[in-house]
Design a protein around this motif. Structure first.
Motif, mmCIF file in Angstrom:
data_model
loop_
_atom_site.group_PDB
_atom_site.id
_atom_site.type_symbol
_atom_site.label_atom_id
_atom_site.label_comp_id
_atom_site.label_asym_id
_atom_site.label_seq_id
_atom_site.Cartn_x
_atom_site.Cartn_y
_atom_site.Cartn_z
ATOM 1 N N VAL A 1 59.569 72.237 9.969
ATOM 2 C CA VAL A 1 59.808 73.137 10.998
ATOM 3 C C VAL A 1 60.201 72.514 12.445
ATOM 4 C CG1 VAL A 1 58.860 74.791 12.449
ATOM 5 C CG2 VAL A 1 58.076 74.442 9.897
ATOM 6 N N GLU A 2 61.241 72.850 13.134
ATOM 7 C CA GLU A 2 61.512 72.497 14.403
ATOM 8 C C GLU A 2 61.389 73.383 15.260
ATOM 9 O OE1 GLU A 2 65.437 71.219 14.486
ATOM 10 O OE2 GLU A 2 65.638 70.123 12.806
ATOM 11 N N THR A 3 60.912 73.204 16.515
ATOM 12 C CA THR A 3 60.153 74.266 17.511
ATOM 13 C C THR A 3 60.548 73.975 19.099
ATOM 14 O OG1 THR A 3 58.395 75.542 18.375
ATOM 15 C CG2 THR A 3 57.967 73.127 17.355
ATOM 16 N N THR A 4 60.559 74.768 19.667
ATOM 17 C CA THR A 4 60.718 74.622 21.096
ATOM 18 C C THR A 4 59.464 74.614 21.731
ATOM 19 O OG1 THR A 4 61.390 77.037 21.400
ATOM 20 C CG2 THR A 4 63.177 75.278 21.121
ATOM 21 N N VAL A 5 58.363 75.098 21.012
ATOM 22 C CA VAL A 5 57.285 75.040 21.692
ATOM 23 C C VAL A 5 56.125 74.393 21.011
ATOM 24 C CG1 VAL A 5 55.443 76.857 22.870
ATOM 25 C CG2 VAL A 5 57.847 77.604 22.458
ATOM 26 N N PRO A 6 56.189 73.001 21.326
ATOM 27 C CA PRO A 6 55.205 71.909 20.528
ATOM 28 C C PRO A 6 54.029 71.736 21.339
ATOM 29 C CG PRO A 6 56.921 70.599 21.569
ATOM 30 C CD PRO A 6 57.392 72.264 21.720
ATOM 31 N N LEU A 7 53.401 72.959 21.799
ATOM 32 C CA LEU A 7 52.497 72.834 23.001
ATOM 33 C C LEU A 7 51.187 71.910 22.488
ATOM 34 C CD1 LEU A 7 51.266 73.718 25.763
ATOM 35 C CD2 LEU A 7 50.462 75.722 24.585
ATOM 36 N N LEU A 8 50.483 72.127 21.432
ATOM 37 C CA LEU A 8 49.517 71.311 20.837
ATOM 38 C C LEU A 8 49.729 70.046 20.814
ATOM 39 C CD1 LEU A 8 46.460 71.185 20.143
ATOM 40 C CD2 LEU A 8 47.371 71.762 17.669
ATOM 41 N N GLN B 1 49.517 64.176 22.724
ATOM 42 C CA GLN B 1 50.241 63.158 23.179
ATOM 43 C C GLN B 1 50.164 62.640 24.580
ATOM 44 O OE1 GLN B 1 53.920 63.398 19.984
ATOM 45 N NE2 GLN B 1 54.221 63.876 21.878
ATOM 46 N N ASP B 2 50.065 63.761 25.500
ATOM 47 C CA ASP B 2 50.066 63.438 26.857
ATOM 48 C C ASP B 2 48.495 62.743 27.171
ATOM 49 O OD1 ASP B 2 52.402 64.404 27.338
ATOM 50 O OD2 ASP B 2 52.027 66.390 28.423
ATOM 51 N N SER B 3 47.757 63.239 26.319
ATOM 52 C CA SER B 3 46.256 62.686 27.089
ATOM 53 C C SER B 3 45.854 60.982 26.137
ATOM 54 C CB SER B 3 45.056 63.689 26.259
ATOM 55 O OG SER B 3 45.252 63.719 24.968
ATOM 56 N N GLY B 4 47.058 60.807 25.270
ATOM 57 C CA GLY B 4 46.936 59.284 24.722
ATOM 58 C C GLY B 4 46.158 59.388 23.482
ATOM 59 N N VAL B 5 45.908 60.286 22.922
ATOM 60 C CA VAL B 5 45.051 60.566 21.650
ATOM 61 C C VAL B 5 46.185 60.395 20.539
ATOM 62 C CG1 VAL B 5 43.461 61.822 20.353
ATOM 63 C CG2 VAL B 5 43.118 61.930 22.808
ATOM 64 N N PRO C 1 38.538 55.399 23.497
ATOM 65 C CA PRO C 1 37.748 54.966 24.667
ATOM 66 C C PRO C 1 37.506 56.366 25.356
ATOM 67 C CG PRO C 1 39.764 53.735 24.247
ATOM 68 C CD PRO C 1 39.734 54.998 23.356
ATOM 69 N N GLN C 2 36.237 56.107 26.265
ATOM 70 C CA GLN C 2 35.648 57.341 26.956
ATOM 71 C C GLN C 2 36.546 57.758 27.977
ATOM 72 O OE1 GLN C 2 32.437 58.711 26.743
ATOM 73 N NE2 GLN C 2 33.665 60.410 27.913
ATOM 74 N N GLY D 1 39.999 66.073 27.207
ATOM 75 C CA GLY D 1 39.456 67.286 27.879
ATOM 76 C C GLY D 1 40.025 68.122 29.053
ATOM 77 N N GLU D 2 40.550 66.919 30.049
ATOM 78 C CA GLU D 2 41.431 67.602 31.279
ATOM 79 C C GLU D 2 42.843 67.861 30.957
ATOM 80 O OE1 GLU D 2 41.211 63.915 33.763
ATOM 81 O OE2 GLU D 2 39.431 64.071 34.218
ATOM 82 N N THR D 3 43.403 67.215 29.949
ATOM 83 C CA THR D 3 44.835 67.727 29.387
ATOM 84 C C THR D 3 44.724 69.178 28.715
ATOM 85 O OG1 THR D 3 45.442 65.519 29.234
ATOM 86 C CG2 THR D 3 46.847 67.160 28.153
ATOM 87 N N LEU D 4 43.843 69.346 28.027
ATOM 88 C CA LEU D 4 43.616 70.813 27.400
ATOM 89 C C LEU D 4 43.670 71.773 28.404
ATOM 90 C CD1 LEU D 4 41.484 69.722 24.127
ATOM 91 C CD2 LEU D 4 43.953 70.164 24.218
ATOM 92 N N ASP D 5 42.555 71.458 29.397
ATOM 93 C CA ASP D 5 42.399 72.314 30.384
ATOM 94 C C ASP D 5 43.405 72.641 31.125
ATOM 95 O OD1 ASP D 5 39.619 72.380 29.668
ATOM 96 O OD2 ASP D 5 38.903 71.065 31.277
ATOM 97 N N GLU D 6 44.057 71.654 31.561
ATOM 98 C CA GLU D 6 45.546 71.789 32.239
ATOM 99 C C GLU D 6 46.428 72.665 31.399
ATOM 100 O OE1 GLU D 6 49.332 69.032 33.856
ATOM 101 O OE2 GLU D 6 47.298 68.145 33.203
ATOM 102 N N PHE D 7 46.597 72.724 30.147
ATOM 103 C CA PHE D 7 47.609 73.458 29.262
ATOM 104 C C PHE D 7 46.925 74.899 28.993
ATOM 105 C CE2 PHE D 7 49.662 69.387 28.583
ATOM 106 C CZ PHE D 7 50.857 69.810 28.454
ATOM 107 N N GLY D 8 45.471 75.198 29.416
ATOM 108 C CA GLY D 8 44.839 76.171 29.299
ATOM 109 C C GLY D 8 44.515 76.562 27.793
#
Length: 220
Positions: free
Chosen positions: A81-88, A93-97, A117-118, A125-132
């Motif tokens: 699947v190719e998508t324009t909304v890869p939100l998750l 990735q933005d959080s480095g996990v 790492p902590q 957690g902060e990134t998930l909060d930022e994306f709602g």
């Protein structure tokens, strides 16, 4: 490093959230995935009663720009699947996990196990909060001295396989029967066991090399 198990609720605006809620008994097993800020590509195994109907519904979403079916039968389809909304994927990735594959989406939720790492866990957690994106922390284990050899799911499947006699000689159960008993697909059960067996064998061989000096081989 801390180990955490999280259940993430995918926002309803994301196509896979809506589709998985429409088919709550269907499992979307993500085998591989990559994403940037604009697009995402995922290889997905769809496990359910009517994967063909699920594929057709997925095609109807504007955010799904392409869907290729590689193989399909009455209970399973493997698609890309190719998508324009890869939100998750983008938020993780933005959080480095690092994302361990495969993982499953079911009824709008995905459960992730991470050992990071902590600081990275806090960033997640902060990134998930930022994306709602809503999430629940099911378990946190602090100050893990070393990375666990097996994931929680690998430990569970391996323990069940041992307890049910899968490794006995002769075997007291088959892969098909084991998968049915655990309510997972045969391919999923096989892959989990293969990964777990590989980790255990590699650890055993590493420990063996550390424990015993090298012995020169001689010919007769």
């Amino acid at each position: 490093m801390p180990y955490a198990k999280l259940t993430i609720t995918i926002p309803e605006s994301v196509w896979i959230s809506e589709v998985s809620r429409a088919y709550p008994e269907t499992r979307f097993r993500v085998l591989a995935a990559t994403a940037n800020t604009a697009t995402g590509v995922a290889r997905i195994e769809i496990l359910g009663d009517d994967p063909g109907a699920v594929c057709e519904e997925m095609r109807a979403y504007d955010s799904v720009t392409d869907l290729t079916v590689f193989e399909t039968d009455s209970a399973t389809s493997r698609v890309q699947v190719e998508t324009t909304v890869p939100l998750l994927l983008t938020s993780l990735q933005d959080s480095g996990v690092p994302i361990e594959m495969p993982f499953e989406v079911r009824d709008g939720e995905v459960t992730l196990e991470v050992t990071v790492p902590q600081r990275t866990l806090t960033d997640l957690g902060e990134t998930l909060d930022e994306f709602g994106i809503r999430y629940a922390v099911e378990r946190v284990q602090q100050d893990v001295e070393s990375d666990p050899l097996l994931t929680e799911r690998q430990q569970w499947v391996l323990d069940e396989a041992i307890g049910r006699g899968y490794y006995d000689t002769p075997r007291r159960t088959t892969l098909v029967a084991l998968a049915d008993d655990l309510d997972i697909a045969k391919s999923t059960c096989s892959e989990i066991l293969h990964r777990a067996e590989g980790q255990v064998l590699k650890a055993y061989r590493t420990d063996g090399r550390d424990a015993h000096p090298e012995v020169a081989a001689t010919s007769d």
